[in-house]
Design an enzyme around this catalytic site. Structure first.
Site, PDB file in Angstrom:
ATOM      1  N   LYS A  41       6.602   3.372   4.274  1.00  0.00           N
ATOM      2  CA  LYS A  41       5.997   4.655   3.921  1.00  0.00           C
ATOM      3  C   LYS A  41       6.889   5.354   2.898  1.00  0.00           C
ATOM      4  O   LYS A  41       8.109   5.398   3.055  1.00  0.00           O
ATOM      5  CB  LYS A  41       5.851   5.527   5.183  1.00  0.00           C
ATOM      6  CG  LYS A  41       4.927   4.917   6.237  1.00  0.00           C
ATOM      7  CD  LYS A  41       3.468   4.920   5.812  1.00  0.00           C
ATOM      8  CE  LYS A  41       2.564   4.401   6.924  1.00  0.00           C
ATOM      9  NZ  LYS A  41       1.148   4.356   6.541  1.00  0.00           N
ATOM     10  N   ASP A  95       3.437   2.520   0.872  1.00  0.00           N
ATOM     11  CA  ASP A  95       2.218   3.271   1.206  1.00  0.00           C
ATOM     12  C   ASP A  95       2.559   4.751   1.228  1.00  0.00           C
ATOM     13  O   ASP A  95       3.446   5.182   1.968  1.00  0.00           O
ATOM     14  CB  ASP A  95       1.711   2.825   2.590  1.00  0.00           C
ATOM     15  CG  ASP A  95       0.414   3.521   3.000  1.00  0.00           C
ATOM     16  OD1 ASP A  95      -0.160   4.266   2.181  1.00  0.00           O
ATOM     17  OD2 ASP A  95      -0.028   3.311   4.152  1.00  0.00           O
ATOM     18  N   GLU A 104       0.131   1.578  -2.161  1.00  0.00           N
ATOM     19  CA  GLU A 104      -1.085   1.951  -1.432  1.00  0.00           C
ATOM     20  C   GLU A 104      -1.266   3.466  -1.406  1.00  0.00           C
ATOM     21  O   GLU A 104      -0.326   4.207  -1.129  1.00  0.00           O
ATOM     22  CB  GLU A 104      -0.972   1.408   0.004  1.00  0.00           C
ATOM     23  CG  GLU A 104      -2.196   1.690   0.852  1.00  0.00           C
ATOM     24  CD  GLU A 104      -2.141   0.935   2.175  1.00  0.00           C
ATOM     25  OE1 GLU A 104      -1.871  -0.279   2.162  1.00  0.00           O
ATOM     26  OE2 GLU A 104      -2.346   1.576   3.215  1.00  0.00           O
ATOM     27  N   ASP A 150      -6.733   2.688   0.506  1.00  0.00           N
ATOM     28  CA  ASP A 150      -6.926   2.614   1.954  1.00  0.00           C
ATOM     29  C   ASP A 150      -7.903   3.739   2.332  1.00  0.00           C
ATOM     30  O   ASP A 150      -9.123   3.542   2.320  1.00  0.00           O
ATOM     31  CB  ASP A 150      -5.553   2.757   2.634  1.00  0.00           C
ATOM     32  CG  ASP A 150      -5.597   2.781   4.153  1.00  0.00           C
ATOM     33  OD1 ASP A 150      -6.682   2.645   4.733  1.00  0.00           O
ATOM     34  OD2 ASP A 150      -4.532   2.947   4.785  1.00  0.00           O
ATOM     35  N   LYS A 203      -9.658  -2.232   6.697  1.00  0.00           N
ATOM     36  CA  LYS A 203      -9.516  -1.879   8.107  1.00  0.00           C
ATOM     37  C   LYS A 203     -10.933  -1.775   8.664  1.00  0.00           C
ATOM     38  O   LYS A 203     -11.722  -0.937   8.197  1.00  0.00           O
ATOM     39  CB  LYS A 203      -8.786  -0.546   8.266  1.00  0.00           C
ATOM     40  CG  LYS A 203      -7.322  -0.601   7.855  1.00  0.00           C
ATOM     41  CD  LYS A 203      -6.632   0.739   8.044  1.00  0.00           C
ATOM     42  CE  LYS A 203      -5.186   0.680   7.577  1.00  0.00           C
ATOM     43  NZ  LYS A 203      -4.550   2.015   7.544  1.00  0.00           N
TER      44      LYS A 203
HETATM   45 MG   LIG Z   1      -2.327   3.127   4.472  1.00  0.00          MG
END
Ligand SMILES: [Mg+2]
Length: 368
Positions: free
Chosen positions: A165, A190, A215, A240, A264
């Protein structure tokens, strides 16, 4: 043939996480979720999982909105109806706007039933060829010291790809340091929408680091901004949160805002639309890979089936169940050996609920 759905059970559960999961938006210490069971007239039970968090920091859905959407709107469309394939129910559910994670729970359960009736494992049914796959893991810690410890543990367990992250200059410097220590690991970052166009200089610096992808650098609705970024940097922009439907995927592609898609199943409304999106990505040269939602064992089993499709070159975020949970809710939780996950083989999604354990973590049961 799925047959007639005669009963639905929603098990609302809550479990502590073994370690907190932190982003710049939220720090999670425990996880609520919904395990859905659909039963057919012939006694076949299909399992699904609704993966929204308790608060709407990731998408607008929450555990409470899922309970409402499932109970009030979606399950009444499904119960007492007869379906041939999962897509038949998916089309019926399209009269309800969005609520993708709730729809995904139903779609998953119907795929489980569909595969069980055909006596096939879900992975075989959706054309997955890989028997085992390398997997990656997310480093989402609240301090650099914790990040370094996690990285070392995961490295020792054989993970070959880390997603870290990132939310600004400071975390970027930390990630660079970490990355130097693991030259054999592929890194991706991300941002969960932490950047704006004002951060372009920093984003150009990030671009030089050779990450596998970046991301969701900008906010959910910033498709134009993502397209400006992708024209400026060579690191693939992966979306995402921005992509919840095939229409959004097409828009992002038309704008040049996407080179990779984090798939996802929950976020996009189920396996049925996920497969359609993967097909679109294959036709248009968009890379796909499988992300995670800090899920329980039902949704993870579906991820394993999906990620064993050949389009999924980048190792997915399918960590071992025991990274998050002391005890998972299913009989055969995901295990990682030498950095690899093996596909399930039993008919359906490949796992069943561990009912004795589920009882101990259930906070509410709704039967319809
Ligand atoms: Mg993500």
């Amino acid at each position: 043939m799925i047959g007639k759905i005669i009963k639905a059970t929603l098990n609302v559960i809550e479990m502590p996480l073994k370690r907190p999961f932190s982003t710049h938006l939220q720090s999670l210490h425990s996880r609520k979720g919904i395990l859905l069971e659909l039963q057919t007239e012939d006694g076949v039970i299909g399992l699904g999982e609704a993966v929204a968090f308790e608060s709407p920091w990731y998408t607008e859905e929450t555990v409470e909105t899922e309970i409402h959407a499932l109970q009030q709107w979606l399950l009444p469309i499904i119960i007492d109806q007869t379906f041939d394939q999962p897509i038949d129910a998916y089309i019926k559910m399209s009269n309800v706007r969005r609520n993708y994670m709730s729809k995904a729970a139903i779609d998953m359960a119907l795929w489980d039933i569909y595969a069980k009736v055909k006596q096939m494992n879900l992975a075989d049914l959706i054309g997955s060829k890989k028997k085992e796959m390398y997997v990656g893991a997310v480093l989402a810690t609240s301090s650099f010291a914790m990040m370094k410890n996690r990285a070392e543990e995961l490295y020792r367990d054989g993970y070959t790809r880390f997603k870290v992250k990132i939310d600004g200059k400071e975390t970027f410097e930390q990630i660079k340091e970490l990355k130097r220590n693991y030259p054999n690991i592929a890194f991706m970052v991300d941002a969960n929408g932490a950047f704006t166009l004002d951060d372009m200089d920093l984003l150009k610096e990030i671009d030089k680091e050779g990450f596998l992808l970046i991301e969701q650098p900008f906010a959910v609705d910033d498709l134009v901004e993502h397209s400006l970024l992708q024209r400026t940097i060579s690191t693939p922009v992966c979306l995402d949160e921005s992509i919840t439907s095939i229409q959004e995927l097409k828009t992002a592609h038309a704008l040049g805002a996407i080179k990779a898609l984090n798939v996802k199943v929950g976020r996009v409304g189920g396996l049925t639309p996920a497969l359609e999106m993967i097909e679109y990505c294959r036709e248009h040269g968009i890379e796909v890979w499988c992300g995670g939602m800090i899920e329980f064992g039902v949704s993870r089993a579906v991820n394993v089936a999906l990620a064993s499709r050949e389009e999924f070159d980048i190792p997915g975020d399918i960590v071992a169940s025991d990274v998050y949970w002391e005890h998972d809710v299913v009989t055969d939780p995901v295990k990682v050996k030498d950095g690899k996950v093996h596909r399930y083989t039993k008919a359906g999604i490949g796992v069943e609920l561990d009912y004795d354990f589920v009882k101990t973590v259930t906070i509410k049961t709704i039967t319809m």
